[in-house]
Design a protein around this motif. Structure first.
Motif, PDB file in Angstrom:
ATOM      1  N   THR A 133      49.598  -7.521  46.301  1.00 31.27           N
ATOM      2  CA  THR A 133      50.831  -6.919  45.781  1.00 31.27           C
ATOM      3  C   THR A 133      51.632  -6.196  46.849  1.00 31.27           C
ATOM      4  OG1 THR A 133      49.650  -4.885  45.192  1.00 31.27           O
ATOM      5  CG2 THR A 133      49.826  -6.603  43.500  1.00 31.27           C
ATOM      6  N   GLY A 134      51.134  -6.164  48.053  1.00 26.32           N
ATOM      7  CA  GLY A 134      51.788  -5.381  49.096  1.00 26.32           C
ATOM      8  C   GLY A 134      53.141  -5.933  49.495  1.00 26.32           C
ATOM      9  N   ASN A 135      54.121  -5.075  49.600  1.00 25.42           N
ATOM     10  CA  ASN A 135      55.427  -5.418  50.145  1.00 25.42           C
ATOM     11  C   ASN A 135      55.683  -4.525  51.347  1.00 25.42           C
ATOM     12  OD1 ASN A 135      56.327  -7.541  48.354  1.00 25.42           O
ATOM     13  ND2 ASN A 135      56.460  -5.987  46.750  1.00 25.42           N
ATOM     14  N   PHE A 136      56.614  -3.579  51.221  1.00 27.43           N
ATOM     15  CA  PHE A 136      56.866  -2.651  52.316  1.00 27.43           C
ATOM     16  C   PHE A 136      55.776  -1.586  52.373  1.00 27.43           C
ATOM     17  CE2 PHE A 136      61.227  -4.189  51.503  1.00 27.43           C
ATOM     18  CZ  PHE A 136      61.569  -4.578  52.801  1.00 27.43           C
ATOM     19  N   SER A 137      55.457  -1.161  53.579  1.00 27.88           N
ATOM     20  CA  SER A 137      54.518  -0.046  53.754  1.00 27.88           C
ATOM     21  C   SER A 137      54.856   0.677  55.050  1.00 27.88           C
ATOM     22  CB  SER A 137      53.067  -0.544  53.811  1.00 27.88           C
ATOM     23  OG  SER A 137      52.858  -1.385  54.930  1.00 27.88           O
ATOM     24  N   ILE A 138      54.575   1.963  55.070  1.00 25.32           N
ATOM     25  CA  ILE A 138      54.693   2.733  56.311  1.00 25.32           C
ATOM     26  C   ILE A 138      53.328   2.702  56.977  1.00 25.32           C
ATOM     27  CG2 ILE A 138      55.108   4.998  57.345  1.00 25.32           C
ATOM     28  CD1 ILE A 138      57.072   5.574  55.131  1.00 25.32           C
ATOM     29  N   GLN A 158      48.674  15.383  67.964  1.00 23.66           N
ATOM     30  CA  GLN A 158      49.330  14.274  67.270  1.00 23.66           C
ATOM     31  C   GLN A 158      48.811  14.167  65.843  1.00 23.66           C
ATOM     32  OE1 GLN A 158      50.383   9.551  67.861  1.00 23.66           O
ATOM     33  NE2 GLN A 158      48.440  10.258  68.695  1.00 23.66           N
ATOM     34  N   GLY A 159      49.742  14.045  64.923  1.00 27.19           N
ATOM     35  CA  GLY A 159      49.400  13.825  63.528  1.00 27.19           C
ATOM     36  C   GLY A 159      50.090  12.590  63.002  1.00 27.19           C
ATOM     37  N   ASP A 160      49.567  12.074  61.886  1.00 31.30           N
ATOM     38  CA  ASP A 160      50.133  10.875  61.261  1.00 31.30           C
ATOM     39  C   ASP A 160      50.469  11.202  59.808  1.00 31.30           C
ATOM     40  OD1 ASP A 160      50.863   8.382  60.439  1.00 31.30           O
ATOM     41  OD2 ASP A 160      49.050   7.362  61.111  1.00 31.30           O
ATOM     42  N   PHE A 161      51.724  10.997  59.441  1.00 34.33           N
ATOM     43  CA  PHE A 161      52.168  11.271  58.076  1.00 34.33           C
ATOM     44  C   PHE A 161      51.886  10.107  57.132  1.00 34.33           C
ATOM     45  CE2 PHE A 161      54.666  14.336  60.471  1.00 34.33           C
ATOM     46  CZ  PHE A 161      54.637  15.449  59.644  1.00 34.33           C
ATOM     47  N   ALA A 162      51.238   9.049  57.639  1.00 38.35           N
ATOM     48  CA  ALA A 162      50.996   7.865  56.816  1.00 38.35           C
ATOM     49  C   ALA A 162      49.522   7.706  56.459  1.00 38.35           C
ATOM     50  CB  ALA A 162      51.501   6.615  57.529  1.00 38.35           C
ATOM     51  N   GLY A 163      48.759   8.784  56.475  1.00 41.64           N
ATOM     52  CA  GLY A 163      47.352   8.709  56.097  1.00 41.64           C
ATOM     53  C   GLY A 163      47.192   8.543  54.593  1.00 41.64           C
ATOM     54  N   ASN A 171      40.244   6.009  40.895  1.00 41.10           N
ATOM     55  CA  ASN A 171      39.969   5.449  42.223  1.00 41.10           C
ATOM     56  C   ASN A 171      41.207   4.911  42.935  1.00 41.10           C
ATOM     57  OD1 ASN A 171      37.170   5.979  42.134  1.00 41.10           O
ATOM     58  ND2 ASN A 171      36.861   4.139  40.876  1.00 41.10           N
ATOM     59  N   GLU A 172      42.391   5.317  42.476  1.00 38.30           N
ATOM     60  CA  GLU A 172      43.624   4.852  43.112  1.00 38.30           C
ATOM     61  C   GLU A 172      43.953   5.754  44.301  1.00 38.30           C
ATOM     62  OE1 GLU A 172      48.345   4.077  42.081  1.00 38.30           O
ATOM     63  OE2 GLU A 172      47.032   5.025  40.622  1.00 38.30           O
ATOM     64  N   PRO A 173      44.164   5.190  45.482  1.00 36.01           N
ATOM     65  CA  PRO A 173      44.455   6.026  46.656  1.00 36.01           C
ATOM     66  C   PRO A 173      45.855   6.627  46.589  1.00 36.01           C
ATOM     67  CG  PRO A 173      44.653   3.713  47.219  1.00 36.01           C
ATOM     68  CD  PRO A 173      44.114   3.752  45.820  1.00 36.01           C
ATOM     69  N   ARG A 174      46.055   7.681  47.326  1.00 36.24           N
ATOM     70  CA  ARG A 174      47.374   8.292  47.494  1.00 36.24           C
ATOM     71  C   ARG A 174      47.792   8.107  48.949  1.00 36.24           C
ATOM     72  NH1 ARG A 174      46.860   8.000  42.826  1.00 36.24           N
ATOM     73  NH2 ARG A 174      47.097   9.633  41.230  1.00 36.24           N
ATOM     74  N   GLN A 175      49.042   7.687  49.129  1.00 35.96           N
ATOM     75  CA  GLN A 175      49.521   7.345  50.460  1.00 35.96           C
ATOM     76  C   GLN A 175      50.322   8.491  51.090  1.00 35.96           C
ATOM     77  OE1 GLN A 175      48.617   4.276  51.763  1.00 35.96           O
ATOM     78  NE2 GLN A 175      47.456   4.099  49.858  1.00 35.96           N
ATOM     79  N   ASN A 176      50.506   8.364  52.424  1.00 37.82           N
ATOM     80  CA  ASN A 176      51.424   9.198  53.196  1.00 37.82           C
ATOM     81  C   ASN A 176      51.072  10.683  53.166  1.00 37.82           C
ATOM     82  OD1 ASN A 176      52.809   6.798  53.725  1.00 37.82           O
ATOM     83  ND2 ASN A 176      54.138   7.068  51.947  1.00 37.82           N
ATOM     84  N   PHE A 177      49.785  10.965  53.428  1.00 44.97           N
ATOM     85  CA  PHE A 177      49.331  12.328  53.672  1.00 44.97           C
ATOM     86  C   PHE A 177      49.300  12.567  55.178  1.00 44.97           C
ATOM     87  CE2 PHE A 177      48.099  12.061  49.330  1.00 44.97           C
ATOM     88  CZ  PHE A 177      47.923  13.355  48.873  1.00 44.97           C
ATOM     89  N   PHE A 178      49.463  13.822  55.574  1.00 46.06           N
ATOM     90  CA  PHE A 178      49.400  14.161  57.002  1.00 46.06           C
ATOM     91  C   PHE A 178      47.933  14.234  57.435  1.00 46.06           C
ATOM     92  CE2 PHE A 178      49.461  17.111  60.635  1.00 46.06           C
ATOM     93  CZ  PHE A 178      50.397  16.465  61.422  1.00 46.06           C
ATOM     94  N   GLN A 179      47.617  13.521  58.515  1.00 46.92           N
ATOM     95  CA  GLN A 179      46.247  13.448  59.011  1.00 46.92           C
ATOM     96  C   GLN A 179      46.213  13.704  60.508  1.00 46.92           C
ATOM     97  OE1 GLN A 179      44.136   9.600  59.760  1.00 46.92           O
ATOM     98  NE2 GLN A 179      42.882  10.221  58.014  1.00 46.92           N
ATOM     99  N   LEU A 180      45.248  14.494  60.947  1.00 43.78           N
ATOM    100  CA  LEU A 180      45.095  14.773  62.371  1.00 43.78           C
ATOM    101  C   LEU A 180      44.595  13.533  63.101  1.00 43.78           C
ATOM    102  CD1 LEU A 180      45.069  16.927  64.659  1.00 43.78           C
ATOM    103  CD2 LEU A 180      42.666  17.293  64.100  1.00 43.78           C
TER     104      LEU A 180
END
Length: 471
Positions: A133-138, A158-163, A171-180
């Motif tokens: 089902t994937g289309n656009f993703s960061i 450096q951090g990543d806002f797409a964690g 069990n559904e993941p959540r996208q775009n968390f800030f990760q070290l």
């Protein structure tokens, strides 16, 4: 006028002249004082000597009293003062902020997007956006803070806002968390900065493409074989890097030419890390040890055909014990041998180049025959040809073709499933602006899915597009 009156007038004029002379002397003294205050230290202010007034006529018949014209007092030129030294910057004024963001679109154009329970689907451990089902993703949204705290200490954060955060509702993941991603300090042990010690969470010096930034890599993803020993590329520890000036000079020239290098790492590196992976709690008492050496060299001596060409070769290895997550929950109580060696070789594109890496080792992986995790053999790598059109009417263009192969475990997935990967990829990167990059690729894949409950290999084709903006 009689004699007594003439004598009185003469005395009165002499008194007036004496008073005027006194006032002139006082004014000159004031001027000399002001000039001395304005002049640089060690230079005397030049002031003309006092000029006396002309003597008065002594007879009544003399002409009216005249003051001798005193020369105009012009202040001596003041020497230009030395430019004051610029104030020393505070450490926070020397920091810089930069980063990049990657927007992707993946499309499975042939092959099993879905499959019956127990059968493999087309998936990739490198990009979760490859799915039914994937289309656009960061894919990445990185922000970097870096700078020198002093002549001998620098920082990198450096951090990543797409964690992603898993195990949420249903069990559904959540996208775009800030990760070290990175948090380290470099301590330079010499004034020329050839030897440094890196402290904190940073990349493990294993694999050339692992060290190369994702913002700088031609293909959209790293290869499974090179990435498998250090998925996420980072760990917490201490590593020392040494770069001789002659090698740094070659890398500086390549960087100035716009070549895609592997980053701020030494020609020789050795370090110790926890060994459990990026942002994971350490589970063993031992440390992972790792070492790497790489050597660029010019090919001008081989003739005119190789003038300006630079090649690079290197080797690396690591020794570790690892505890994977298990399906029953938590982390394995057993530590598995996780030892790997490898090499890399490349010819930087001017305008044609080549790049290759290969690894051999043993690591934790699922054994379907015994339904257990075992430390088993793993091997694989890639070969890539690439070109570079540095200048064109539409900007820089870099085509590439890559083949990758891997047989071994993927230790950071539950139960360390065994991967079997064969993939051919064709693509091109286009840079119309230095702040903007487009990548288009087609891949023919033949992969096992990273899930020990699904067997077999999925075959198909994937079209992929990425736009990256740098800031």
């Amino acid at each position: 006028m009689g004699a007594p009156q003439a004598a009185f007038a003469s005395e009165r004029d002499d008194a007036r002249i004496a008073d005027l002379q006194r006032q002139v002397d006082e004014l000159r003294a004031i001027v000399r004082t002001l000039q001395a205050e304005r002049a640089p230290a060690g230079m005397a202010a030049a002031t003309p000597a006092a000029t006396p007034l002309a003597p008065a006529a002594s007879s009544a018949a003399a002409a009216p009293v005249q003051l001798a014209a005193a020369p105009a007092t012009v202040p001596a030129p003041v020497a230009a003062s030395a430019k004051p030294a610029a104030p020393k910057k505070a450490w926070y004024e020397k920091l810089q902020l930069r980063g990049y963001t990657q927007l992707r679109l993946n499309e499975i154009v042939s092959g099993p997007k879905n499959a019956a329970s127990g059968l493999a689907r087309i998936r990739s451990v490198q990009d979760s956006g490859i799915n039914d089902t994937g289309n656009f993703s960061i894919r990445r949204a990185r922000l970097v803070v870096q700078g020198d705290l002093s002549d001998r200490v620098s920082l990198y954060l450096q951090g990543d806002f797409a964690g992603a955060v898993n195990n949420q509702s249903a069990n559904e993941p959540r996208q775009n968390f800030f990760q070290l991603r990175d948090a380290y300090a470099d301590l330079y042990l010499d004034k020329h900065k050839t030897l440094k010690v890196r402290l904190g969470q940073s990349k493990v010096p294993f694999g050339w493409e692992n060290l190369q930034s994702s913002s700088n890599r031609l293909p959209l993803d790293r290869t499974d074989a090179i990435n498998a020993p250090v998925p996420g590329e980072r760990d917490l520890g201490v590593v020392a890097y040494y770069t001789p000036p002659s090698i740094q000079k070659i890398w500086d020239e390549l960087s100035h030419d716009g070549q895609k290098l592997f980053g701020n790492y030494g020609a020789f590196g050795v370090g110790v890390f926890n060994g459990q992976g990026t942002n994971r709690v350490e589970k063993t008492e031992g440390l992972m040890t790792v070492a790497m050496a790489t050597m660029p060299f010019r090919l001008d001596g081989l003739g005119d055909a190789f003038k300006g060409q630079v090649a690079e070769i290197g080797v690396y290895g690591l020794k570790n014990k690892f505890r994977p997550e298990i399906r029953a929950g938590g982390v394995s109580t057993e530590s598995y041998q996780d030892d790997h060696i490898g090499f890399h070789a490349m010819l930087y594109p001017r305008p044609i180049g080549f790049q290759a890496e290969w690894t051999w080792g043993k690591g934790p992986q699922w054994d379907s025959a015994t339904s257990t995790i075992r430390s088993s053999r793993s091997t694989g790598g890639y070969v890539m040809a690439l070109g570079r059109i540095k200048e064109s009417p539409i900007g820089q263009i870099m085509p590439f073709a890559r083949w990758q192969h891997y047989r071994g475990g993927w230790k950071v997935s539950v139960n360390a499933p065994r991967l079997e990967t064969d993939e051919y990829e064709l693509g091109v990167e286009w840079l119309p602006l230095k702040e903007l990059e487009f990548t288009f690729s087609w891949a023919n894949v033949n992969r096992a899915e990273a899930d020990e409950r699904r067997t077999g290999r999925a075959k198909g084709d994937i079209l992929r597009t990425q736009v990256q903006w740098n800031y």
